[in-house]
Design a protein around this motif. Structure first.
Motif, PDB file in Angstrom:
ATOM      1  N   PHE A   1      -5.308   0.022   0.337  1.00  0.00           N
ATOM      2  CA  PHE A   1      -4.972  -1.362  -0.005  1.00  0.00           C
ATOM      3  C   PHE A   1      -5.383  -2.272   1.138  1.00  0.00           C
ATOM      4  N   ARG A   2      -6.377  -3.112   0.851  1.00  0.00           N
ATOM      5  CA  ARG A   2      -6.876  -4.067   1.832  1.00  0.00           C
ATOM      6  C   ARG A   2      -7.237  -3.400   3.160  1.00  0.00           C
ATOM      7  N   GLY A   3      -7.985  -2.290   3.017  1.00  0.00           N
ATOM      8  CA  GLY A   3      -8.507  -1.602   4.180  1.00  0.00           C
ATOM      9  C   GLY A   3      -7.582  -0.604   4.830  1.00  0.00           C
ATOM     10  N   GLN A   4      -6.378  -0.437   4.323  1.00  0.00           N
ATOM     11  CA  GLN A   4      -5.421   0.487   4.917  1.00  0.00           C
ATOM     12  C   GLN A   4      -4.989   1.533   3.885  1.00  0.00           C
TER      13      GLN A   4
ATOM     14  N   ARG B   1      -9.228  -5.963  -9.780  1.00  0.00           N
ATOM     15  CA  ARG B   1     -10.082  -5.529  -8.668  1.00  0.00           C
ATOM     16  C   ARG B   1     -11.045  -6.640  -8.243  1.00  0.00           C
TER      17      ARG B   1
ATOM     18  N   GLU C   1      -9.069  -9.060  -6.219  1.00  0.00           N
ATOM     19  CA  GLU C   1      -8.777  -8.490  -4.907  1.00  0.00           C
ATOM     20  C   GLU C   1     -10.009  -8.536  -4.009  1.00  0.00           C
TER      21      GLU C   1
ATOM     22  N   TYR D   1     -10.303 -11.975  -2.665  1.00  0.00           N
ATOM     23  CA  TYR D   1      -9.336 -12.182  -1.585  1.00  0.00           C
ATOM     24  C   TYR D   1      -9.822 -11.549  -0.280  1.00  0.00           C
ATOM     25  N   ALA D   2     -10.377 -10.348  -0.391  1.00  0.00           N
ATOM     26  CA  ALA D   2     -10.827  -9.641   0.816  1.00  0.00           C
ATOM     27  C   ALA D   2     -12.025 -10.316   1.474  1.00  0.00           C
TER      28      ALA D   2
END
Length: 368
Positions: free
Chosen positions: A287-290, A359, A362, A365-366
């Motif tokens: 989730f968001r790189g983590q 997706r 998202e 957003y990223a």
């Protein structure tokens, strides 16, 4: 690695540590380090922890504000989830209702002219279908609350029921195995006796009353009669199917009714039922790189359980409509099956479209 959870504002989780500290302060202890607290309570740590734990629990239960905050966040998530998947949820609900109505129609038809084996097959298929309709509702409830993995666990059960229904339907016109439904229903006593013996062995530890000796004797008599009638193989988990499927296990039945192509999905769903280590790695999202452990709700991953549930519901409904009552399939039944076939295809497509939109949002957003 983090625990994936939604943002909170003064929730129960946020307040719990505060409760603990407050109760400890009220106890008159001036230090809060764990080791210091242990030293102060030396010789009576368990008693101290019990007393403090009870007070913390009482305090938490009285804090209605935090409970309302958690409930508000849950309700907000559910509303947003439903807006995203509105068309998909509606298609799923319509398919479930269509199947349920079809089952109700078959269940109300006369059956006086049926043979014993036909009557047993109809009874078993109606019962399986009713339970499948109920479980499809459970899948809907879990999906609608953001728990697709929980829905997968129920899909596993629906697939098993579809395989059983397919086996029973397959034998209606087979003179060598048309008593399969009778065997299936009679096999209940094997599970009953096993469960009763287990309970009787554990009832003291559980603090429960023992079963009456007369009841156990009746079960034993029924069990002995079934084994005498069907042979020692009947004792096995799938002993009722041994004559129909010499490889009397679930995989053997899957192959026999041509549903073995679902084995991969079935094994995947098993991870949401059993506690093997594989189930832990499946409970991780990026989730968001983590990488994050999922400890709550999620708004993606709904497509596969929805598809699995509707496929199984369709298969079970077809088995009931085609084989439940001999030579009784009519235009209404044919139209119902076609409608269900269309809905089981369209609904997952709608789920996937909603997931794709999530997706995309998202990704936007990223990229900010």
């Amino acid at each position: 690695m983090h625990i994936l959870r939604k943002r909170r504002n003064s929730s129960i989780d946020d307040k719990f540590h505060e409760y603990v500290m407050k109760i400890i302060e009220e106890s008159g202890i001036e230090v809060t380090e764990e080791q210091a607290l242990t030293d102060i309570a030396a010789g009576s740590v368990e008693k101290f922890a019990d007393r403090m734990g009870t007070r913390v629990a009482d305090h938490a239960l009285k804090n209605r504000k935090s409970f309302r905050a958690n409930r508000k966040m849950d309700q907000g998530f559910n509303r947003r989830l439903y807006r995203r998947y509105k068309s998909a949820f509606e298609a799923y609900a319509i398919a479930s209702a269509c199947a349920r109505e079809a089952g109700e129609e078959v269940a109300t038809k006369p059956r006086e002219s049926l043979t014993d084996s036909q009557a047993a097959t109809l009874h078993a298929l109606i019962s399986i279908h009713a339970k499948a309709c109920r479980i499809s509702g459970e899948v809907y409830a879990l999906l609608g609350n953001g728990y697709p993995e929980g829905a997968l666990a129920r899909c596993r059960t629906m697939h098993e029921m579809a395989v059983i229904a397919g086996s029973l339907a397959d034998c209606v016109d087979d003179p060598d195995n048309n008593d399969l439904a009778i065997r299936y229903l009679d096999h209940e006593v094997v599970d009953l006796l096993s469960s009763a013996k287990q309970y009787q062995a554990d009832h003291i530890t559980l603090g429960m009353e023992p079963l009456e000796a007369g009841y156990l004797d009746q079960l034993q008599d029924r069990y002995d009669a079934a084994i005498a009638k069907y042979g020692p193989d009947f004792k096995g988990q799938y002993g009722w199917a041994k004559k129909y499927c010499p490889n009397a296990n679930f995989a053997g039945l899957e192959n026999r009714v041509r549903m073995s192509h679902m084995r991969g999905y079935y094994k995947w769903a098993n991870n949401e039922v059993h506690a093997g280590s594989r189930s832990l790695s499946l409970n991780v999202s990026t989730f968001r790189g983590q990488r994050a452990l999922r400890a709550g709700k999620i708004n993606v991953g709904l497509t596969e359980p929805a598809s699995m549930a509707l496929n199984s519901l369709y298969q079970i409904t077809v088995a009931l409509l085609v084989k439940g009552l001999p030579s009784d399939i009519n235009l209404t039944g044919l139209v119902t099956m076609k409608a269900l076939d269309e809905l089981r295809i369209r609904a997952p497509e709608l789920f996937q479209e909603a997931a794709d939109e999530i997706r995309k949002d998202e990704a936007k957003y990223a990229s900010r």
